[in-house]
Write a protein that holds these residues in place. Structure first.
Motif, PDB file in Angstrom:
ATOM      1  N   UNK A 129       3.374   5.788  -3.309  1.00 13.68           N
ATOM      2  CA  UNK A 129       4.523   6.438  -3.947  1.00 13.68           C
ATOM      3  C   UNK A 129       4.341   6.503  -5.464  1.00 13.68           C
ATOM      4  N   UNK A 130       3.851   5.416  -6.058  1.00 13.45           N
ATOM      5  CA  UNK A 130       3.646   5.403  -7.505  1.00 13.45           C
ATOM      6  C   UNK A 130       2.601   6.429  -7.935  1.00 13.45           C
ATOM      7  N   UNK A 135      -6.088  -3.304  12.291  1.00  9.42           N
ATOM      8  CA  UNK A 135      -7.443  -3.188  11.764  1.00  9.42           C
ATOM      9  C   UNK A 135      -7.408  -2.848  10.278  1.00  9.42           C
ATOM     10  N   UNK A 136      -6.484  -1.956   9.891  1.00 11.50           N
ATOM     11  CA  UNK A 136      -6.355  -1.588   8.481  1.00 11.50           C
ATOM     12  C   UNK A 136      -5.964  -2.803   7.649  1.00 11.50           C
ATOM     13  N   UNK A 137      -5.036  -3.623   8.119  1.00  7.38           N
ATOM     14  CA  UNK A 137      -4.613  -4.815   7.388  1.00  7.38           C
ATOM     15  C   UNK A 137      -5.758  -5.804   7.242  1.00  7.38           C
ATOM     16  N   UNK A 138      -6.576  -5.945   8.300  1.00  5.68           N
ATOM     17  CA  UNK A 138      -7.726  -6.849   8.223  1.00  5.68           C
ATOM     18  C   UNK A 138      -8.701  -6.392   7.137  1.00  5.68           C
ATOM     19  N   UNK A 139      -8.938  -5.082   7.057  1.00  3.68           N
ATOM     20  CA  UNK A 139      -9.841  -4.559   6.033  1.00  3.68           C
ATOM     21  C   UNK A 139      -9.273  -4.797   4.634  1.00  3.68           C
ATOM     22  N   UNK A 140      -7.955  -4.639   4.479  1.00  2.00           N
ATOM     23  CA  UNK A 140      -7.322  -4.871   3.176  1.00  2.00           C
ATOM     24  C   UNK A 140      -7.438  -6.338   2.768  1.00  2.00           C
ATOM     25  N   UNK A 141      -7.265  -7.232   3.712  1.00  2.95           N
ATOM     26  CA  UNK A 141      -7.355  -8.664   3.407  1.00  2.95           C
ATOM     27  C   UNK A 141      -8.764  -9.024   2.974  1.00  2.95           C
ATOM     28  N   UNK A 142      -9.775  -8.478   3.666  1.00  2.00           N
ATOM     29  CA  UNK A 142     -11.166  -8.760   3.313  1.00  2.00           C
ATOM     30  C   UNK A 142     -11.477  -8.246   1.916  1.00  2.00           C
ATOM     31  N   UNK A 143     -11.004  -7.041   1.585  1.00  2.00           N
ATOM     32  CA  UNK A 143     -11.263  -6.465   0.262  1.00  2.00           C
ATOM     33  C   UNK A 143     -10.569  -7.251  -0.837  1.00  2.00           C
ATOM     34  N   UNK A 144      -9.359  -7.734  -0.559  1.00  2.00           N
ATOM     35  CA  UNK A 144      -8.611  -8.486  -1.576  1.00  2.00           C
ATOM     36  C   UNK A 144      -9.209  -9.860  -1.842  1.00  2.00           C
ATOM     37  N   UNK A 145      -9.950 -10.399  -0.865  1.00  2.29           N
ATOM     38  CA  UNK A 145     -10.560 -11.720  -1.051  1.00  2.29           C
ATOM     39  C   UNK A 145     -11.909 -11.631  -1.754  1.00  2.29           C
ATOM     40  N   UNK A 162     -14.293   2.985  -5.270  1.00  2.00           N
ATOM     41  CA  UNK A 162     -14.501   4.350  -5.718  1.00  2.00           C
ATOM     42  C   UNK A 162     -13.592   5.287  -4.968  1.00  2.00           C
ATOM     43  N   UNK A 163     -13.612   6.579  -5.288  1.00  2.00           N
ATOM     44  CA  UNK A 163     -12.766   7.544  -4.607  1.00  2.00           C
ATOM     45  C   UNK A 163     -13.031   7.647  -3.125  1.00  2.00           C
ATOM     46  N   UNK A 164     -14.315   7.516  -2.710  1.00  4.02           N
ATOM     47  CA  UNK A 164     -14.641   7.645  -1.292  1.00  4.02           C
ATOM     48  C   UNK A 164     -14.075   6.504  -0.480  1.00  4.02           C
ATOM     49  N   UNK A 165     -14.210   5.259  -0.981  1.00  2.90           N
ATOM     50  CA  UNK A 165     -13.692   4.105  -0.254  1.00  2.90           C
ATOM     51  C   UNK A 165     -12.186   4.135  -0.200  1.00  2.90           C
ATOM     52  N   UNK A 166     -11.537   4.662  -1.276  1.00  2.83           N
ATOM     53  CA  UNK A 166     -10.089   4.732  -1.300  1.00  2.83           C
ATOM     54  C   UNK A 166      -9.587   5.697  -0.247  1.00  2.83           C
ATOM     55  N   UNK A 167     -10.270   6.862  -0.089  1.00  2.00           N
ATOM     56  CA  UNK A 167      -9.833   7.851   0.888  1.00  2.00           C
ATOM     57  C   UNK A 167      -9.985   7.331   2.306  1.00  2.00           C
ATOM     58  N   UNK A 168     -11.078   6.606   2.574  1.00  2.00           N
ATOM     59  CA  UNK A 168     -11.313   6.127   3.931  1.00  2.00           C
ATOM     60  C   UNK A 168     -10.271   5.105   4.349  1.00  2.00           C
ATOM     61  N   UNK A 169      -9.834   4.239   3.408  1.00  4.30           N
ATOM     62  CA  UNK A 169      -8.855   3.222   3.760  1.00  4.30           C
ATOM     63  C   UNK A 169      -7.460   3.817   3.859  1.00  4.30           C
ATOM     64  N   UNK A 170      -7.145   4.800   2.968  1.00  6.80           N
ATOM     65  CA  UNK A 170      -5.816   5.387   2.987  1.00  6.80           C
ATOM     66  C   UNK A 170      -5.637   6.273   4.202  1.00  6.80           C
ATOM     67  N   UNK A 171      -6.721   6.859   4.712  1.00  7.07           N
ATOM     68  CA  UNK A 171      -6.603   7.734   5.882  1.00  7.07           C
ATOM     69  C   UNK A 171      -6.098   6.965   7.091  1.00  7.07           C
ATOM     70  N   UNK A 172      -6.231   5.618   7.072  1.00  3.27           N
ATOM     71  CA  UNK A 172      -5.777   4.816   8.196  1.00  3.27           C
ATOM     72  C   UNK A 172      -4.335   4.344   8.038  1.00  3.27           C
ATOM     73  N   UNK A 188       0.828  -1.206   0.000  1.00  2.00           N
ATOM     74  CA  UNK A 188       0.000   0.000   0.000  1.00  2.00           C
ATOM     75  C   UNK A 188       0.864   1.259   0.000  1.00  2.00           C
ATOM     76  N   UNK A 189       2.057   1.177   0.614  1.00  3.52           N
ATOM     77  CA  UNK A 189       2.938   2.331   0.643  1.00  3.52           C
ATOM     78  C   UNK A 189       3.593   2.546  -0.735  1.00  3.52           C
TER      79      UNK A 189
END
Length: 258
Positions: free
Chosen positions: A31-32, A135-145, A65-75, A26-27
């Protein structure tokens, strides 16, 4: 195989020392998304710390979408520690490729190569072990699955294209063909005169060619031809029509044919 633009490799920075850093995905995506801009500050002391720059453009992930991306990146954590390792018994360098100016040949030619430096340190960029990060990692894992494609139930079918038995273009073409087949029948004497004029230019004709010249129904042309012409069933003028001898008031040129 790709073609080399040149055999030269720029080595001006070959002795510059660089670090090989392993960072969370995610980092690296962050950067990209901000390539060419300052993405953070590195503080080197007793410990090496990296602080993420505030206000960076956030990456957009698939199915977000843009909203979901901002909420996850804010963490995403803003401070990271570097775990350093020395390079032993290895020689590694950083090689870059510049494809500027290749345009359409970008995929078939190798760009300008340069050695950007030699690796002197390996480092691991580690986020803080906090409950917020877990918590952020758990959300990322759920989204990726989650599957990329999902089945949705629609109350009303949205059909943008309805199949048809015949397209308007085909219908217009068939109509024009039918109208063209209904050729107006000229007077019999007029048609006979048109055929005589044709035979004055050439001695032999195919039935289809006479029909095209007179623009009359082919059955009608054949009917009149049988009065003034004969059909040749054998070589050298096989399948061609020629005037009957009694209508030939000129010398037949055997070399003229259509």
């Amino acid at each position: 195989m790709t073609k080399r633009l040149s055999n030269e490799v720029e080595t001006e920075l070959a002795k510059r020392g660089v670090w090989l850093v392993k960072v969370p995905r995610y980092l690296s995506e962050l950067w990209e998304a901000n390539e060419g801009n300052v993405v953070g500050k590195l503080k080197i002391g007793e410990q090496v710390k990296f602080h993420v720059q505030q206000g960076l453009q956030q990456p957009t992930r698939p199915n977000e979408g843009p909203s979901s991306s901002k909420s996850s990146v804010s963490e995403i954590p803003t401070e990271y520690s570097f775990l350093l390792h020395d390079i032993k018994n290895q020689t590694m360098t950083v090689l870059s490729e510049d494809k500027k100016g290749l345009d359409s040949d970008m995929n078939v030619k190798t760009g300008k190569l340069a050695i950007e430096g030699r690796i002197v340190k390996k480092a691991e960029c580690r986020p803080p072990a906090t409950l917020k990060y877990l918590k952020m990692k758990q959300e990322h894992i759920v989204k990726n699955t989650q599957p990329k494609k999902q089945v949705k139930l629609l109350e009303k079918a949205a059909v943008k294209f309805k199949p048809v038995s015949i397209h308007p273009e085909d219908l217009a073409r068939q109509k024009a063909k039918k109208e063209g087949a209904k050729t107006y029948r000229a007077d019999r004497d007029v048609l006979r005169g048109a055929l005589f004029n044709a035979f004055e230019k050439h001695s032999y004709y195919r039935l289809h060619d006479l029909q095209q010249l007179t623009q009359q129904p082919i059955s009608y042309v054949k009917d009149v031809l049988q009065e003034i012409a004969v059909y040749n069933p054998s070589p050298p003028h096989k399948s061609l029509w020629s005037l009957k001898p009694e209508y030939c008031n000129y010398k037949v040129n055997s070399s003229s044919s259509a």
